[in-house]
Design a protein around this motif. Structure first.
Motif, PDB file in Angstrom:
ATOM      1  N   SER A   1      18.987  26.037 -50.375  1.00 10.91           N
ATOM      2  CA  SER A   1      20.423  26.165 -50.043  1.00 10.91           C
ATOM      3  C   SER A   1      21.064  27.382 -50.832  1.00 10.91           C
ATOM      4  CB  SER A   1      21.334  25.011 -50.529  1.00 10.91           C
ATOM      5  OG  SER A   1      21.016  24.461 -51.907  1.00 10.91           O
ATOM      6  N   THR A   2      20.235  28.191 -51.587  1.00 14.09           N
ATOM      7  CA  THR A   2      20.507  29.494 -52.416  1.00 14.09           C
ATOM      8  C   THR A   2      19.201  30.216 -52.233  1.00 14.09           C
ATOM      9  OG1 THR A   2      19.604  28.566 -54.582  1.00 14.09           O
ATOM     10  CG2 THR A   2      21.757  28.052 -54.057  1.00 14.09           C
ATOM     11  N   ALA A   3      19.608  31.651 -52.559  1.00 12.99           N
ATOM     12  CA  ALA A   3      18.392  32.398 -52.447  1.00 12.99           C
ATOM     13  C   ALA A   3      17.286  32.115 -53.399  1.00 12.99           C
ATOM     14  CB  ALA A   3      19.034  33.826 -52.672  1.00 12.99           C
ATOM     15  N   GLY A   4      17.839  31.490 -54.508  1.00  9.15           N
ATOM     16  CA  GLY A   4      16.842  31.237 -55.840  1.00  9.15           C
ATOM     17  C   GLY A   4      16.003  30.149 -55.154  1.00  9.15           C
ATOM     18  N   GLU A   5      16.546  29.083 -54.372  1.00 11.23           N
ATOM     19  CA  GLU A   5      15.559  28.199 -53.774  1.00 11.23           C
ATOM     20  C   GLU A   5      14.594  28.678 -53.022  1.00 11.23           C
ATOM     21  OE1 GLU A   5      18.215  24.992 -52.509  1.00 11.23           O
ATOM     22  OE2 GLU A   5      19.052  24.501 -54.631  1.00 11.23           O
ATOM     23  N   VAL A   6      15.185  29.550 -51.893  1.00 13.51           N
ATOM     24  CA  VAL A   6      14.217  30.232 -51.206  1.00 13.51           C
ATOM     25  C   VAL A   6      12.912  30.992 -51.804  1.00 13.51           C
ATOM     26  CG1 VAL A   6      13.828  32.225 -49.520  1.00 13.51           C
ATOM     27  CG2 VAL A   6      15.902  30.754 -49.277  1.00 13.51           C
ATOM     28  N   VAL A   7      13.257  31.577 -52.761  1.00 14.80           N
ATOM     29  CA  VAL A   7      11.969  32.067 -53.575  1.00 14.80           C
ATOM     30  C   VAL A   7      11.364  30.919 -54.381  1.00 14.80           C
ATOM     31  CG1 VAL A   7      11.540  33.444 -55.890  1.00 14.80           C
ATOM     32  CG2 VAL A   7      13.169  34.368 -54.155  1.00 14.80           C
ATOM     33  N   ALA A   8      12.053  29.950 -54.670  1.00 11.27           N
ATOM     34  CA  ALA A   8      10.993  28.857 -55.332  1.00 11.27           C
ATOM     35  C   ALA A   8      10.278  28.188 -54.372  1.00 11.27           C
ATOM     36  CB  ALA A   8      12.167  27.709 -55.975  1.00 11.27           C
ATOM     37  N   ALA A   9      10.990  28.005 -53.150  1.00 13.20           N
ATOM     38  CA  ALA A   9       9.854  27.424 -52.141  1.00 13.20           C
ATOM     39  C   ALA A   9       8.866  28.327 -51.576  1.00 13.20           C
ATOM     40  CB  ALA A   9      11.077  27.322 -50.770  1.00 13.20           C
ATOM     41  N   LEU A  10       8.985  29.503 -51.423  1.00 17.65           N
ATOM     42  CA  LEU A  10       7.845  30.643 -51.079  1.00 17.65           C
ATOM     43  C   LEU A  10       6.826  30.415 -52.257  1.00 17.65           C
ATOM     44  CD1 LEU A  10       9.803  33.692 -49.976  1.00 17.65           C
ATOM     45  CD2 LEU A  10       8.423  32.160 -48.697  1.00 17.65           C
ATOM     46  N   GLU A  11       7.336  30.306 -53.498  1.00 21.42           N
ATOM     47  CA  GLU A  11       6.289  30.081 -54.662  1.00 21.42           C
ATOM     48  C   GLU A  11       5.439  29.013 -54.588  1.00 21.42           C
ATOM     49  OE1 GLU A  11       4.228  30.869 -58.049  1.00 21.42           O
ATOM     50  OE2 GLU A  11       5.563  32.239 -57.095  1.00 21.42           O
ATOM     51  N   ARG A  12       5.863  27.881 -53.769  1.00 22.44           N
ATOM     52  CA  ARG A  12       5.244  26.601 -53.691  1.00 22.44           C
ATOM     53  C   ARG A  12       4.153  27.005 -52.632  1.00 22.44           C
ATOM     54  NH1 ARG A  12      10.161  24.686 -54.975  1.00 22.44           N
ATOM     55  NH2 ARG A  12      10.839  24.247 -52.932  1.00 22.44           N
ATOM     56  N   LEU A  13       4.545  27.742 -51.396  1.00 24.28           N
ATOM     57  CA  LEU A  13       3.772  27.955 -50.577  1.00 24.28           C
ATOM     58  C   LEU A  13       2.880  29.046 -50.868  1.00 24.28           C
ATOM     59  CD1 LEU A  13       6.110  28.504 -47.581  1.00 24.28           C
ATOM     60  CD2 LEU A  13       4.487  26.573 -47.746  1.00 24.28           C
TER      61      LEU A  13
ATOM     62  N   ILE B   1       4.000  34.782 -55.462  1.00 19.97           N
ATOM     63  CA  ILE B   1       4.754  35.508 -54.864  1.00 19.97           C
ATOM     64  C   ILE B   1       6.411  35.821 -55.606  1.00 19.97           C
ATOM     65  CG2 ILE B   1       5.711  33.959 -53.186  1.00 19.97           C
ATOM     66  CD1 ILE B   1       5.687  35.913 -50.889  1.00 19.97           C
ATOM     67  N   GLY B   2       6.596  34.504 -56.103  1.00 25.41           N
ATOM     68  CA  GLY B   2       7.706  34.513 -56.811  1.00 25.41           C
ATOM     69  C   GLY B   2       7.762  35.798 -57.899  1.00 25.41           C
ATOM     70  N   PHE B   3       6.634  36.150 -58.621  1.00 30.28           N
ATOM     71  CA  PHE B   3       6.529  37.244 -59.491  1.00 30.28           C
ATOM     72  C   PHE B   3       6.413  38.724 -59.093  1.00 30.28           C
ATOM     73  CE2 PHE B   3       4.597  39.798 -63.117  1.00 30.28           C
ATOM     74  CZ  PHE B   3       5.577  39.582 -63.906  1.00 30.28           C
ATOM     75  N   TYR B   4       6.192  38.745 -57.738  1.00 33.54           N
ATOM     76  CA  TYR B   4       6.419  39.956 -56.929  1.00 33.54           C
ATOM     77  C   TYR B   4       8.011  40.132 -56.584  1.00 33.54           C
ATOM     78  CZ  TYR B   4       1.650  40.976 -56.434  1.00 33.54           C
ATOM     79  OH  TYR B   4       0.286  41.600 -56.473  1.00 33.54           O
ATOM     80  N   ILE B   5       8.747  39.006 -56.426  1.00 33.79           N
ATOM     81  CA  ILE B   5      10.069  39.215 -55.819  1.00 33.79           C
ATOM     82  C   ILE B   5      10.873  39.304 -57.396  1.00 33.79           C
ATOM     83  CG2 ILE B   5      11.879  37.993 -54.810  1.00 33.79           C
ATOM     84  CD1 ILE B   5       9.609  36.732 -53.127  1.00 33.79           C
ATOM     85  N   CYS B   6      10.627  38.489 -58.068  1.00 34.10           N
ATOM     86  CA  CYS B   6      11.790  38.390 -59.351  1.00 34.10           C
ATOM     87  C   CYS B   6      10.564  38.717 -60.545  1.00 34.10           C
ATOM     88  CB  CYS B   6      12.015  37.043 -59.767  1.00 34.10           C
ATOM     89  SG  CYS B   6      13.034  36.333 -58.205  1.00 34.10           S
ATOM     90  N   ASP B   7      11.527  39.217 -61.764  1.00 29.95           N
ATOM     91  CA  ASP B   7      10.992  39.478 -63.214  1.00 29.95           C
ATOM     92  C   ASP B   7      10.690  38.215 -63.795  1.00 29.95           C
ATOM     93  OD1 ASP B   7      13.276  38.750 -64.213  1.00 29.95           O
ATOM     94  OD2 ASP B   7      13.910  40.994 -64.677  1.00 29.95           O
TER      95      ASP B   7
ATOM     96  N   LYS C   1      20.820  38.351 -60.678  1.00 30.96           N
ATOM     97  CA  LYS C   1      20.605  37.781 -61.827  1.00 30.96           C
ATOM     98  C   LYS C   1      20.236  36.198 -61.608  1.00 30.96           C
ATOM     99  CE  LYS C   1      22.858  40.913 -64.853  1.00 30.96           C
ATOM    100  NZ  LYS C   1      23.568  41.113 -65.884  1.00 30.96           N
ATOM    101  N   GLY C   2      20.805  35.441 -60.889  1.00 25.99           N
ATOM    102  CA  GLY C   2      20.668  34.036 -60.733  1.00 25.99           C
ATOM    103  C   GLY C   2      20.448  33.553 -59.425  1.00 25.99           C
ATOM    104  N   LEU C   3      20.500  34.465 -58.878  1.00 24.84           N
ATOM    105  CA  LEU C   3      20.214  34.151 -56.871  1.00 24.84           C
ATOM    106  C   LEU C   3      20.781  33.093 -56.532  1.00 24.84           C
ATOM    107  CD1 LEU C   3      16.325  34.731 -57.239  1.00 24.84           C
ATOM    108  CD2 LEU C   3      18.197  36.546 -56.675  1.00 24.84           C
ATOM    109  N   THR C   4      22.066  33.001 -56.984  1.00 23.26           N
ATOM    110  CA  THR C   4      23.259  31.775 -56.420  1.00 23.26           C
ATOM    111  C   THR C   4      23.751  31.845 -55.033  1.00 23.26           C
ATOM    112  OG1 THR C   4      24.927  32.529 -57.657  1.00 23.26           O
ATOM    113  CG2 THR C   4      23.516  31.245 -59.035  1.00 23.26           C
ATOM    114  N   ASP C   5      23.287  33.290 -54.482  1.00 24.38           N
ATOM    115  CA  ASP C   5      24.233  33.000 -53.089  1.00 24.38           C
ATOM    116  C   ASP C   5      23.503  32.171 -52.211  1.00 24.38           C
ATOM    117  OD1 ASP C   5      25.046  36.313 -52.798  1.00 24.38           O
ATOM    118  OD2 ASP C   5      23.464  35.926 -54.508  1.00 24.38           O
ATOM    119  N   ALA C   6      24.455  31.581 -51.396  1.00 21.71           N
ATOM    120  CA  ALA C   6      24.386  30.632 -50.401  1.00 21.71           C
ATOM    121  C   ALA C   6      23.602  30.982 -49.428  1.00 21.71           C
ATOM    122  CB  ALA C   6      25.540  29.800 -49.918  1.00 21.71           C
ATOM    123  N   VAL C   7      22.746  29.875 -48.953  1.00 20.75           N
ATOM    124  CA  VAL C   7      21.831  30.044 -47.792  1.00 20.75           C
ATOM    125  C   VAL C   7      21.999  28.646 -47.018  1.00 20.75           C
ATOM    126  CG1 VAL C   7      19.304  30.220 -46.861  1.00 20.75           C
ATOM    127  CG2 VAL C   7      20.089  31.287 -48.887  1.00 20.75           C
ATOM    128  N   ALA C   8      22.378  29.223 -45.590  1.00 18.03           N
ATOM    129  CA  ALA C   8      22.635  27.918 -44.775  1.00 18.03           C
ATOM    130  C   ALA C   8      21.484  27.705 -44.134  1.00 18.03           C
ATOM    131  CB  ALA C   8      23.783  28.313 -43.720  1.00 18.03           C
TER     132      ALA C   8
END
Length: 92
Positions: free
Chosen positions: A27-39, A43-49, A71-78
């Motif tokens: 539901s947020t950009a940060g959660e998208v990155v976290a989900a990709l990291e699980r897959l 990959i999360g380290f390529y996207i974020c520091d 910084k916080g990747l809190t933007d909403a994702v529907a």
């Protein structure tokens, strides 16, 4: 659930993602990155520091809008959004 599209460059490092229809629960950009990291661990380290901030040469678009919170990747994702993660290549 949002669909995620990656820049071609990222498939070089995570080839098992290529050709997959990437759909994640987020539901947020940060959660998208976290989900990709699980897959695809790493990959999360390529996207974020190391602080979890979006890297300088990476942009995330939700639909056609670039996220604002780098910084916080809190933007909403529907659930029906398309998320594009673009990694610019630089050098000379």
């Amino acid at each position: 659930m949002p669909s995620v599209h990656l820049t071609r460059h990222l498939y070089t490092f995570f080839p098992h993602l290529e050709g997959q229809h990437l759909v994640v629960e987020a539901s947020t950009a940060g959660e998208v990155v976290a989900a990709l990291e699980r897959l695809a661990p790493g990959i999360g380290f390529y996207i974020c520091d190391e602080r979890g901030r979006l890297r300088t040469h990476v942009n995330i678009f939700v639909g056609k809008q670039m996220i604002r919170d780098r910084k916080g990747l809190t933007d909403a994702v529907a659930a029906d959004d398309e998320v594009h993660i673009l990694q610019a290549l630089s050098g000379g």
